[in-house]
Structures are given as C-alpha cells and as structure tokens.
Design an enzyme around this catalytic site. Structure first.
Site, PDB file in Angstrom:
ATOM      1  N   GLY A 114     -49.993  -5.800  96.180  1.00 26.38           N
ATOM      2  CA  GLY A 114     -51.303  -5.463  96.745  1.00 26.38           C
ATOM      3  C   GLY A 114     -52.339  -5.161  95.669  1.00 26.38           C
ATOM      4  O   GLY A 114     -53.538  -5.342  95.898  1.00 26.38           O
ATOM      5  N   GLU A 137     -43.378  -9.458  95.329  1.00 27.95           N
ATOM      6  CA  GLU A 137     -42.891  -9.129  96.671  1.00 27.95           C
ATOM      7  C   GLU A 137     -41.560  -9.796  97.018  1.00 27.95           C
ATOM      8  O   GLU A 137     -40.764  -9.243  97.760  1.00 27.95           O
ATOM      9  CB  GLU A 137     -43.938  -9.532  97.733  1.00 27.95           C
ATOM     10  CG  GLU A 137     -45.141  -8.618  97.806  1.00 27.95           C
ATOM     11  CD  GLU A 137     -46.303  -9.067  96.946  1.00 27.95           C
ATOM     12  OE1 GLU A 137     -46.086  -9.845  95.979  1.00 27.95           O
ATOM     13  OE2 GLU A 137     -47.436  -8.634  97.228  1.00 27.95           O
TER      14      GLU A 137
HETATM   15  N1  CO8 Z   1     -45.095   1.949  95.821  1.00 22.95           N
HETATM   16  C1  CO8 Z   1     -44.720   3.245  95.818  1.00 22.95           C
HETATM   17  N2  CO8 Z   1     -44.457   3.948  94.707  1.00 22.95           N
HETATM   18  C2  CO8 Z   1     -44.573   3.304  93.536  1.00 22.95           C
HETATM   19  C3  CO8 Z   1     -44.956   1.951  93.454  1.00 22.95           C
HETATM   20  C4  CO8 Z   1     -45.243   1.265  94.673  1.00 22.95           C
HETATM   21  N3  CO8 Z   1     -45.647  -0.009  94.699  1.00 22.95           N
HETATM   22  N4  CO8 Z   1     -44.979   1.586  92.166  1.00 22.95           N
HETATM   23  C5  CO8 Z   1     -44.622   2.678  91.465  1.00 22.95           C
HETATM   24  N5  CO8 Z   1     -44.374   3.711  92.292  1.00 22.95           N
HETATM   25  C6  CO8 Z   1     -43.975   5.084  91.931  1.00 22.95           C
HETATM   26  C7  CO8 Z   1     -42.504   5.149  91.522  1.00 22.95           C
HETATM   27  O1  CO8 Z   1     -41.666   5.211  92.643  1.00 22.95           O
HETATM   28  C8  CO8 Z   1     -42.511   6.431  90.719  1.00 22.95           C
HETATM   29  O2  CO8 Z   1     -42.525   7.514  91.609  1.00 22.95           O
HETATM   30  P1  CO8 Z   1     -41.573   8.816  91.341  1.00 22.95           P
HETATM   31  O3  CO8 Z   1     -42.070   9.336  90.022  1.00 22.95           O
HETATM   32  O4  CO8 Z   1     -41.890   9.699  92.487  1.00 22.95           O
HETATM   33  O5  CO8 Z   1     -40.190   8.293  91.284  1.00 22.95           O
HETATM   34  C9  CO8 Z   1     -43.872   6.408  90.028  1.00 22.95           C
HETATM   35  O6  CO8 Z   1     -44.685   5.523  90.795  1.00 22.95           O
HETATM   36  C10 CO8 Z   1     -43.824   5.898  88.611  1.00 22.95           C
HETATM   37  O7  CO8 Z   1     -43.173   4.639  88.620  1.00 22.95           O
HETATM   38  P2  CO8 Z   1     -41.950   4.261  87.648  1.00 22.95           P
HETATM   39  O8  CO8 Z   1     -41.170   5.492  87.351  1.00 22.95           O
HETATM   40  O9  CO8 Z   1     -41.227   3.123  88.245  1.00 22.95           O
HETATM   41  O10 CO8 Z   1     -42.763   3.844  86.347  1.00 22.95           O
HETATM   42  P3  CO8 Z   1     -42.371   2.733  85.272  1.00 22.95           P
HETATM   43  O11 CO8 Z   1     -43.406   2.837  84.233  1.00 22.95           O
HETATM   44  O12 CO8 Z   1     -40.937   2.859  84.897  1.00 22.95           O
HETATM   45  O13 CO8 Z   1     -42.519   1.331  86.052  1.00 22.95           O
HETATM   46  C11 CO8 Z   1     -43.601  -0.338  87.431  1.00 22.95           C
HETATM   47  C12 CO8 Z   1     -43.747   0.909  86.507  1.00 22.95           C
HETATM   48  C13 CO8 Z   1     -43.101  -1.505  86.600  1.00 22.95           C
HETATM   49  C14 CO8 Z   1     -44.982  -0.634  87.979  1.00 22.95           C
HETATM   50  C15 CO8 Z   1     -42.621  -0.020  88.556  1.00 22.95           C
HETATM   51  O14 CO8 Z   1     -42.986   1.210  89.143  1.00 22.95           O
HETATM   52  C16 CO8 Z   1     -42.599  -1.048  89.649  1.00 22.95           C
HETATM   53  O15 CO8 Z   1     -41.990  -2.100  89.491  1.00 22.95           O
HETATM   54  N6  CO8 Z   1     -43.248  -0.766  90.809  1.00 22.95           N
HETATM   55  C17 CO8 Z   1     -43.219  -1.614  91.962  1.00 22.95           C
HETATM   56  C18 CO8 Z   1     -44.123  -2.797  91.794  1.00 22.95           C
HETATM   57  C19 CO8 Z   1     -44.076  -3.668  93.014  1.00 22.95           C
HETATM   58  O16 CO8 Z   1     -43.055  -4.209  93.398  1.00 22.95           O
HETATM   59  N7  CO8 Z   1     -45.234  -3.820  93.663  1.00 22.95           N
HETATM   60  C20 CO8 Z   1     -45.380  -4.645  94.818  1.00 22.95           C
HETATM   61  C21 CO8 Z   1     -45.260  -3.802  96.033  1.00 22.95           C
HETATM   62  S1  CO8 Z   1     -45.214  -4.814  97.486  1.00 22.95           S
HETATM   63  C22 CO8 Z   1     -46.804  -5.101  97.886  1.00 22.95           C
HETATM   64  O17 CO8 Z   1     -47.693  -4.701  97.212  1.00 22.95           O
HETATM   65  C23 CO8 Z   1     -47.009  -5.889  99.120  1.00 22.95           C
HETATM   66  C24 CO8 Z   1     -48.492  -6.101  99.431  1.00 22.95           C
HETATM   67  C25 CO8 Z   1     -48.633  -6.692 100.763  1.00 22.95           C
HETATM   68  C26 CO8 Z   1     -48.415  -5.647 101.802  1.00 22.95           C
HETATM   69  C27 CO8 Z   1     -48.258  -6.258 103.130  1.00 22.95           C
HETATM   70  C28 CO8 Z   1     -48.209  -5.161 104.181  1.00 22.95           C
HETATM   71  C29 CO8 Z   1     -47.390  -5.535 105.339  1.00 22.95           C
END
Ligand code: CO8
Length: 261
Positions: A114, A137
């Site tokens: 997103g 995704e």
């Molecule tokens: N959603 C919720 N929480 C998140 C997300 C996310 N997308 N990304 C990061 N966070 C949170 C982590 O859970 C973590 O929280 P906590 O400290 O409470 O455990 C905090 O942010 C910090 O993240 P990391 O510890 O993972 O930090 P890193 O530096 O190790 O990694 C990354 C950073 C690489 C960005 C990693 O967090 C990651 O891969 N995040 C997910 C990225 C992802 O897959 N995004 C796509 C999401 S799907 C989407 O966007 C669909 C859109 C369309 C929606 C349609 C609706 C129906």
C-alpha cells in the site's frame, strides 16, 4: 502557515502554499491502518480547503515512507471487511490522484504494498538513496489491492509490473529509478530540502494552468485517446482570457518575468 495533527498523521502548510502530509506511525514503519487512512482523507480535504499549490506526501522516522497496509489489521479480515478496507485505500489513492495540485511523494525509506501504491497515486516520486520499493503482497498470499495492479503497469510498463507483482521483489532506489518507478534519487539527508525546492518552484507556477495540466495528463489513464484529446482542446482553450495567460504571454513578449495571480 498552519499545522493540523491527527494521532498518526500531520499536515503542515507553509507560507508558499506547500502542504506536507506526514504519516506518523514510525514504530510500525508508517503502516496504514484504517484510522490513518481516514485521517489521510481528512488531511487531503483540509489541504484542498486551504487551496494549497503543492502537496508533499512522506513518512515519519528514519526508515519508513509507508511499509504497506497494516498486516496486523488485515490478518483476520473477512471478504466483506477486506472489500471495505480496499475501498478505503482506493479512496485515499483516488483523492491524491485527483487532488487539484501536484502531489510529490518524498520516498524516504520503505515503500511496500500500500505504501508503493500511495506513491504511485502521486504525480511525481523522488526517492532517497535508502528507499526500498516493492509490491510484496504475493508472499502474504494476496495481491496489490489499492490500485497497484493498474497504476504500476501504466507507470513502468506491463513486463516490469508483472515482475514486481509476481516475484514480490523489493528493489532499491537505483533499480526503482531504472524501472521508471521514481523520477529521481537523491542522498538521504538531502531529500527533504530537494523536495522542498521542487515544491516551492511548482507553487510559483500559475495555479489554474497547473490544475488543467494535471487534469489533462490524468485523462491518459482514464479515457481513450480521442476523449483525452477532446478534453485537452477544451481545457486548453479555457485558459485563454485568464489573467495568468495574458500575463505569461505579455511577460514573454516584454522580455520580463511574469507575475502570476
Ligand atoms: N503492517 C503492520 N506492521 C508493520 C508493517 C506492516 N505492513 N511493516 C512493518 N510493521 C511493523 C513490524 O511488525 C514491527 O512492529 P513491532 O515492533 O511491533 O514488532 C515494526 O513495524 C518494525 O518492523 P520490523 O521490525 O520488521 O523492521 P525491519 O527494519 O526489520 O523490517 C520491513 C522492515 C522490511 C519493512 C519489514 O517490516 C517488512 O517486510 N514489512 C512488511 C512489508 C509488507 O509486506 N508490506 C506489504 C503489506 S500488504 C499491503 O500493503 C497490501 C495493500 C493492499 C491492501 C488491500 C486491502 C484489502
């Protein structure tokens, strides 16, 4: 000059008419939950009401532009709930795309899912060297749902869009530039100043002409070419007789700088 805040968002407007919308949820890398999306809609309305000339969209903290839709929020959604969430995300992206002034994404870190889709809805994208961008995704068992399957291939071409969406690869700023996914890459600590300079320059352009330019360019994606060309003809002619058109042309002929309204 004004500043409006929500729990997870701020909107700052400066004296030049440049608004900056900052998603402010750095502990979750600015992941977009429903509350933040609702706040973005309100902020976009507020910026429009303040008649801003340029809008900058960015994320708070050192790492994140927007790390995507909130996975914690999505995990348990049913199909009707997911549909509602998709519609909310679409409303935000549509509001950015149709915002009546240029919108610049200052991609200062992770722009996934997103987050990439929000950047795609902006008019221009400038990335910091630290940006990482992608539509991951597929590895969550879903697909881009906030316009990514449509806007991405329009921007970078079908083959490249398919590669990003099928493989779910996360690409760095220089690959994103090569893909045409961002227009420019700058050093991380220069991103803010660079975007501010761009925004100031755009804010000084004639407002109505800028609006018409954006609306006409948007037509490329919304209408078949003959309808877009007809729109351009109408919109172009409507600028004649305006102060800025007369002033812009007189200034050129008088060999001086124009003073736009
Ligand atoms: N959603 C919720 N929480 C998140 C997300 C996310 N997308 N990304 C990061 N966070 C949170 C982590 O859970 C973590 O929280 P906590 O400290 O409470 O455990 C905090 O942010 C910090 O993240 P990391 O510890 O993972 O930090 P890193 O530096 O190790 O990694 C990354 C950073 C690489 C960005 C990693 O967090 C990651 O891969 N995040 C997910 C990225 C992802 O897959 N995004 C796509 C999401 S799907 C989407 O966007 C669909 C859109 C369309 C929606 C349609 C609706 C129906």
């Amino acid at each position: 000059r004004s500043n409006v805040s929500w729990d997870t968002l701020t909107l700052d407007v400066d004296d030049d008419g440049v608004a900056t919308l900052t998603v402010n949820r750095p502990d979750k890398l600015n992941a977009l939950n429903a509350e933040t999306l609702e706040a973005m809609l309100e902020a976009l309305d507020e910026a429009e009401a303040q008649d801003v000339r340029v809008l900058v969209v960015t994320g708070a903290g050192d790492k994140g532009f927007i790390a995507g839709a909130d996975i914690g929020h999505m995990q348990e959604l049913s199909t009707p709930e997911a549909q509602e969430y998709a519609e909310l995300g679409h409303r935000v992206c549509d509001a950015i795309e149709s915002f009546p002034a240029p919108v610049i994404a200052a991609v200062n870190g992770y722009a996934f899912g997103g987050g990439c889709e929000v950047a795609l809805a902006c008019d221009l994208r400038v990335a910091s060297e630290r940006a990482v961008i992608g539509q991951p995704e597929i590895d969550l068992g879903i697909v881009p749902g906030w316009g990514g399957t449509q806007r991405l291939s329009r921007l970078i071409g079908d083959e490249r869009a398919r590669r990003l969406v099928f493989f779910g690869d996360r690409i760095d700023a220089s690959d994103a530039y090569e893909y045409g996914l961002v227009g420019e890459v700058v050093a991380h600590d220069q991103l803010e100043d660079h975007v501010a300079e761009m925004a100031k320059e755009l804010a000084e352009k004639p407002k109505h002409a800028m609006q018409v330019a954006k609306e006409s360019l948007n037509m490329v994606h919304e209408e078949p070419q003959n309808a877009g060309l007809a729109f351009e003809r109408r919109a172009w002619s409507s600028l004649f007789g305006t102060h800025d058109q007369r002033e812009g042309m007189s200034a050129f002929l008088d060999k001086r700088d124009p003073e736009f309204e």
